[in-house]
Write a protein that holds these residues in place. Sequence first.
Motif, mmCIF file in Angstrom:
data_model
loop_
_atom_site.group_PDB
_atom_site.id
_atom_site.type_symbol
_atom_site.label_atom_id
_atom_site.label_comp_id
_atom_site.label_asym_id
_atom_site.label_seq_id
_atom_site.Cartn_x
_atom_site.Cartn_y
_atom_site.Cartn_z
ATOM 1 N N ASN A 23 0.877 -1.182 0.135
ATOM 2 C CA ASN A 23 -0.111 -0.196 0.129
ATOM 3 C C ASN A 23 0.739 1.049 0.113
ATOM 4 N N LYS A 24 1.911 1.232 0.729
ATOM 5 C CA LYS A 24 2.839 2.385 0.780
ATOM 6 C C LYS A 24 3.530 2.624 -0.488
ATOM 7 N N TYR A 25 3.914 1.247 -1.234
ATOM 8 C CA TYR A 25 4.588 1.452 -2.250
ATOM 9 C C TYR A 25 3.576 2.263 -3.317
ATOM 10 N N LYS A 26 2.438 1.743 -3.500
ATOM 11 C CA LYS A 26 1.520 2.108 -4.382
ATOM 12 C C LYS A 26 1.175 3.705 -4.228
ATOM 13 N N HIS A 27 1.159 3.985 -3.083
ATOM 14 C CA HIS A 27 1.030 5.527 -2.697
ATOM 15 C C HIS A 27 2.161 6.325 -3.319
ATOM 16 N N ILE A 28 2.956 5.974 -2.747
ATOM 17 C CA ILE A 28 4.550 6.639 -3.329
ATOM 18 C C ILE A 28 4.404 6.683 -4.669
ATOM 19 N N THR A 29 4.442 5.760 -5.322
ATOM 20 C CA THR A 29 4.278 5.701 -6.892
ATOM 21 C C THR A 29 3.204 6.438 -7.761
ATOM 22 N N GLU A 30 2.061 6.689 -7.001
ATOM 23 C CA GLU A 30 1.093 7.505 -7.408
ATOM 24 C C GLU A 30 1.378 8.806 -7.429
ATOM 25 N N LEU A 31 2.121 9.284 -6.295
ATOM 26 C CA LEU A 31 2.500 10.766 -5.977
ATOM 27 C C LEU A 31 3.450 11.107 -7.099
ATOM 28 N N CYS A 32 4.397 10.346 -7.493
ATOM 29 C CA CYS A 32 5.539 10.637 -8.342
ATOM 30 C C CYS A 32 6.062 9.502 -9.359
ATOM 31 N N ASN A 33 6.398 9.941 -10.480
ATOM 32 C CA ASN A 33 6.738 8.601 -11.170
ATOM 33 C C ASN A 33 8.401 8.650 -11.520
ATOM 34 N N VAL A 34 9.260 9.738 -10.797
ATOM 35 C CA VAL A 34 10.363 9.845 -10.927
ATOM 36 C C VAL A 34 10.911 9.678 -9.363
ATOM 37 N N HIS A 35 11.901 9.044 -9.093
ATOM 38 C CA HIS A 35 12.348 8.738 -7.747
ATOM 39 C C HIS A 35 13.834 8.842 -7.608
ATOM 40 N N LYS A 36 14.380 9.554 -6.742
ATOM 41 C CA LYS A 36 15.759 9.888 -6.395
ATOM 42 C C LYS A 36 15.974 8.521 -5.494
#
Length: 69
Positions: A23-36
């Motif tokens: 659930n946390k993974y989905k939430h983070i990837t929905e917020l942003c599609n580029v990750h540092k």
Amino acid sequence: MPYANSDYCHLMLNNLDLPFDENKYKHITELCNVHKLTYKLYKDVTEDKNNFYSRIVRKEEYAKSSNQW
């Protein structure tokens, strides 16, 4: 141009060593599609098979073995 908070690209980085949570993974990837992310991690993080780092790096292995992702 849509507004995007630059803090979002660091969320995944801040969770790499934590136990994986779908659930946390989905939430983070929905917020942003580029990750540092980083390659400078402690050995215990890279060897842990149940954290965010492991699930991202070994994505194909998990998909084949568990029919997820």
